[in-house]
Design an enzyme around this catalytic site. Sequence first.
Site, PDB file in Angstrom:
ATOM      1  N   ARG A  37       0.109 -14.728   4.746  1.00 22.33           N
ATOM      2  CA  ARG A  37       0.778 -15.380   5.520  1.00 22.33           C
ATOM      3  C   ARG A  37       1.629 -16.206   4.886  1.00 22.33           C
ATOM      4  O   ARG A  37       3.016 -16.740   4.978  1.00 22.33           O
ATOM      5  CB  ARG A  37       0.434 -15.384   6.990  1.00 22.33           C
ATOM      6  CG  ARG A  37      -0.477 -15.142   7.492  1.00 22.33           C
ATOM      7  CD  ARG A  37      -0.048 -16.319   8.710  1.00 22.33           C
ATOM      8  NE  ARG A  37      -0.814 -14.673  10.298  1.00 22.33           N
ATOM      9  CZ  ARG A  37      -0.006 -13.594  10.495  1.00 22.33           C
ATOM     10  NH1 ARG A  37       1.378 -13.790   9.936  1.00 22.33           N
ATOM     11  NH2 ARG A  37      -0.139 -12.897  11.793  1.00 22.33           N
ATOM     12  N   HIS A  67      -1.168  -7.189  -3.654  1.00 24.38           N
ATOM     13  CA  HIS A  67       0.140  -6.940  -2.294  1.00 24.38           C
ATOM     14  C   HIS A  67       0.380  -7.969  -2.456  1.00 24.38           C
ATOM     15  O   HIS A  67      -0.100  -9.483  -1.843  1.00 24.38           O
ATOM     16  CB  HIS A  67      -0.803  -5.638  -1.275  1.00 24.38           C
ATOM     17  CG  HIS A  67      -0.119  -6.163  -0.387  1.00 24.38           C
ATOM     18  ND1 HIS A  67       0.378  -6.209   0.586  1.00 24.38           N
ATOM     19  CD2 HIS A  67      -0.234  -3.970   0.476  1.00 24.38           C
ATOM     20  CE1 HIS A  67       1.931  -6.119   1.275  1.00 24.38           C
ATOM     21  NE2 HIS A  67       0.500  -4.969   1.669  1.00 24.38           N
ATOM     22  N   TYR A  70       2.614 -10.532   4.016  1.00 24.44           N
ATOM     23  CA  TYR A  70       3.382  -9.803   4.712  1.00 24.44           C
ATOM     24  C   TYR A  70       4.503 -10.882   5.238  1.00 24.44           C
ATOM     25  O   TYR A  70       6.066  -9.760   5.889  1.00 24.44           O
ATOM     26  CB  TYR A  70       2.745  -9.706   5.692  1.00 24.44           C
ATOM     27  CG  TYR A  70       1.409  -8.483   5.745  1.00 24.44           C
ATOM     28  CD1 TYR A  70       1.638  -7.607   5.752  1.00 24.44           C
ATOM     29  CD2 TYR A  70      -0.446  -8.983   6.427  1.00 24.44           C
ATOM     30  CE1 TYR A  70       0.712  -6.499   5.442  1.00 24.44           C
ATOM     31  CE2 TYR A  70      -1.249  -7.803   6.675  1.00 24.44           C
ATOM     32  CZ  TYR A  70      -1.212  -6.813   5.289  1.00 24.44           C
ATOM     33  OH  TYR A  70      -1.892  -5.687   5.693  1.00 24.44           O
ATOM     34  N   HIS A 107       6.773  -4.300   0.873  1.00 29.09           N
ATOM     35  CA  HIS A 107       7.609  -4.312   2.278  1.00 29.09           C
ATOM     36  C   HIS A 107       8.688  -4.559   1.951  1.00 29.09           C
ATOM     37  O   HIS A 107       8.860  -5.283   1.288  1.00 29.09           O
ATOM     38  CB  HIS A 107       6.612  -4.221   3.703  1.00 29.09           C
ATOM     39  CG  HIS A 107       4.947  -4.384   3.607  1.00 29.09           C
ATOM     40  ND1 HIS A 107       4.330  -4.988   4.487  1.00 29.09           N
ATOM     41  CD2 HIS A 107       4.101  -3.371   2.596  1.00 29.09           C
ATOM     42  CE1 HIS A 107       2.785  -4.658   4.877  1.00 29.09           C
ATOM     43  NE2 HIS A 107       3.400  -3.744   3.503  1.00 29.09           N
ATOM     44  N   GLU A 142       6.564  -0.023  -0.578  1.00 29.54           N
ATOM     45  CA  GLU A 142       5.483   0.517  -0.090  1.00 29.54           C
ATOM     46  C   GLU A 142       6.118   1.286   1.420  1.00 29.54           C
ATOM     47  O   GLU A 142       7.619   1.242   1.948  1.00 29.54           O
ATOM     48  CB  GLU A 142       4.826  -0.238   0.765  1.00 29.54           C
ATOM     49  CG  GLU A 142       3.577   0.299   1.818  1.00 29.54           C
ATOM     50  CD  GLU A 142       2.112  -0.502   1.732  1.00 29.54           C
ATOM     51  OE1 GLU A 142       2.184  -1.547   2.061  1.00 29.54           O
ATOM     52  OE2 GLU A 142       1.578  -0.090   2.891  1.00 29.54           O
ATOM     53  N   ASP A 176       1.677   5.217   1.492  1.00 26.83           N
ATOM     54  CA  ASP A 176       0.095   4.686   2.751  1.00 26.83           C
ATOM     55  C   ASP A 176       0.368   5.618   3.756  1.00 26.83           C
ATOM     56  O   ASP A 176       1.527   6.530   4.300  1.00 26.83           O
ATOM     57  CB  ASP A 176       0.863   3.671   3.662  1.00 26.83           C
ATOM     58  CG  ASP A 176       0.054   2.767   4.002  1.00 26.83           C
ATOM     59  OD1 ASP A 176      -0.581   3.598   5.349  1.00 26.83           O
ATOM     60  OD2 ASP A 176      -0.522   1.796   4.124  1.00 26.83           O
ATOM     61  N   HIS A 179       0.804   5.399   7.004  1.00 26.69           N
ATOM     62  CA  HIS A 179       1.982   4.544   7.817  1.00 26.69           C
ATOM     63  C   HIS A 179       3.297   5.723   7.659  1.00 26.69           C
ATOM     64  O   HIS A 179       4.368   6.103   8.072  1.00 26.69           O
ATOM     65  CB  HIS A 179       3.175   4.015   6.915  1.00 26.69           C
ATOM     66  CG  HIS A 179       2.281   2.855   6.199  1.00 26.69           C
ATOM     67  ND1 HIS A 179       3.004   1.450   5.608  1.00 26.69           N
ATOM     68  CD2 HIS A 179       2.048   2.061   6.979  1.00 26.69           C
ATOM     69  CE1 HIS A 179       1.794   0.072   6.110  1.00 26.69           C
ATOM     70  NE2 HIS A 179       1.395   0.468   6.702  1.00 26.69           N
ATOM     71  N   HIS A 211      -2.299   4.152  -0.706  1.00 29.66           N
ATOM     72  CA  HIS A 211      -3.251   3.831   0.075  1.00 29.66           C
ATOM     73  C   HIS A 211      -4.017   4.825   1.576  1.00 29.66           C
ATOM     74  O   HIS A 211      -3.149   5.369   1.632  1.00 29.66           O
ATOM     75  CB  HIS A 211      -2.206   2.589   1.040  1.00 29.66           C
ATOM     76  CG  HIS A 211      -1.977   0.893   0.634  1.00 29.66           C
ATOM     77  ND1 HIS A 211      -0.787   0.134   1.105  1.00 29.66           N
ATOM     78  CD2 HIS A 211      -2.402   1.081  -0.178  1.00 29.66           C
ATOM     79  CE1 HIS A 211      -1.052  -0.922  -0.043  1.00 29.66           C
ATOM     80  NE2 HIS A 211      -1.853  -0.479  -0.420  1.00 29.66           N
ATOM     81  N   ASP A 224       2.099   1.884  12.952  1.00 33.75           N
ATOM     82  CA  ASP A 224       1.029   1.154  11.527  1.00 33.75           C
ATOM     83  C   ASP A 224      -0.211  -0.373  12.210  1.00 33.75           C
ATOM     84  O   ASP A 224      -0.165  -1.495  12.421  1.00 33.75           O
ATOM     85  CB  ASP A 224       2.438   0.272  10.624  1.00 33.75           C
ATOM     86  CG  ASP A 224       1.193  -0.534   9.815  1.00 33.75           C
ATOM     87  OD1 ASP A 224       0.159  -0.009   9.814  1.00 33.75           O
ATOM     88  OD2 ASP A 224       2.526  -1.656   9.536  1.00 33.75           O
ATOM     89  N   HIS A 226      -3.789   0.962  11.283  1.00 33.15           N
ATOM     90  CA  HIS A 226      -4.893   1.852  10.322  1.00 33.15           C
ATOM     91  C   HIS A 226      -5.974   1.841  10.939  1.00 33.15           C
ATOM     92  O   HIS A 226      -6.511   1.198  12.226  1.00 33.15           O
ATOM     93  CB  HIS A 226      -4.778   0.613   8.735  1.00 33.15           C
ATOM     94  CG  HIS A 226      -3.717   0.326   8.654  1.00 33.15           C
ATOM     95  ND1 HIS A 226      -4.132   0.027   7.499  1.00 33.15           N
ATOM     96  CD2 HIS A 226      -2.634   0.743   8.621  1.00 33.15           C
ATOM     97  CE1 HIS A 226      -2.839  -0.698   6.561  1.00 33.15           C
ATOM     98  NE2 HIS A 226      -2.228   0.132   7.334  1.00 33.15           N
ATOM     99  N   GLU A 256      -7.497   1.043   2.778  1.00 36.46           N
ATOM    100  CA  GLU A 256      -7.203  -0.836   3.860  1.00 36.46           C
ATOM    101  C   GLU A 256      -7.744  -0.150   5.754  1.00 36.46           C
ATOM    102  O   GLU A 256      -6.564  -0.635   5.974  1.00 36.46           O
ATOM    103  CB  GLU A 256      -5.808  -0.777   3.529  1.00 36.46           C
ATOM    104  CG  GLU A 256      -5.230  -0.981   2.309  1.00 36.46           C
ATOM    105  CD  GLU A 256      -3.350  -0.866   2.458  1.00 36.46           C
ATOM    106  OE1 GLU A 256      -2.557  -0.064   3.248  1.00 36.46           O
ATOM    107  OE2 GLU A 256      -2.555  -1.675   2.002  1.00 36.46           O
TER     108      GLU A 256
HETATM  109 ZN    ZN Z   1      -0.004  -0.784   7.506  1.00 34.43          ZN
HETATM  110 FE    FE Z   2      -0.272  -0.048   3.152  1.00 37.63          FE
HETATM  111 FE    FE Z   3       1.062  -2.719   3.082  1.00 34.93          FE
END
Ligand code: ZN
Ligand code: FE
Ligand code: FE
Length: 277
Positions: A37, A67, A70, A107, A142, A176, A179, A211, A224, A226, A256
């Site tokens: 976050r 990564h 987000y 992202h 990504e 991914d 995704h 991913h 999205d 997973h 993931e």
């Molecule tokens: Zn995702």
């Molecule tokens: Fe991913």
């Molecule tokens: Fe990601």
Amino acid sequence: MLKIGCHLSASKGYLHMGEEALSIDANTFQFFTRNPRGGKAKDLDFEDIAAFRKLAEENNFAPILAHAPYTLNPCGKDDRVRAFAFEVMADDMRRLAHTPDSYYNFHPGSHVGQGIDRGIELICELLDVILKENIGPMVLLETMSGKGSEVGSRFEELKAIIDRAEHSDRIGVCLDTCHVHDAGYDIVNDLDGVLAEFDRIVGLDRLKTIHVNDSKNPFGSHKDRHEKLGDGTLGFEAIAQVINHPALRDLPFYLETPNELDGYANEIRSLRSVYRE
Ligand code: ZN
Ligand code: FE
Ligand code: FE
């Protein structure tokens, strides 16, 4: 040799992640550069990094995948949102300069109503400044599912970012599986076709990491979420095709999936058992 790892918690440092990876028969891993976050990253521990790099070399690790959080949105509407993206990314790149065998995945962002073109423009503005410094690893865009106003769910959008950015030699792509499936690329029934399309539009030489996730939602749902391998709408057979595909099989793969360490260990064992050496 299959290059495979999973997402690990970075809270105990690099060496701990390396040892955890080895304990589940992985030879790489992914981690968040800081709290997903956002917020301040822990101070770097250079002894820890040196010990990890030794372990990685001794065990033939594939590049590790950092990564971005987000909350990092390079194409937000608010100036403060973009300033935060800039600060975090610049700091992450400086930190990652100490682990050279790595990639930095992020992202591309959400344009929040400004439109895809404006979003792409803002993403490139940020990348131009960040990459100008020539510090840190290659950055990876990504592939996204296209939920909300996400940029990067179409291969054309990734290509537009790469084309407009000044330092595109340091920009790659992380695909991914959850995704792209949610975005409407049918990797279950036509993996060859999707990869041919990727090659035509972006170029397979840009593809650096994968991913590996199953998806909780149907094809083209733009959701999205997973799922564990084999429990979702892709299915284990489709995942097995991905890791064995001639265009992908030598790339590093990162799980993931919603798992604890033992669940990841099982998935890695399953993937190793179907990987054609
Ligand atoms: Zn995702
Ligand atoms: Fe991913
Ligand atoms: Fe990601």
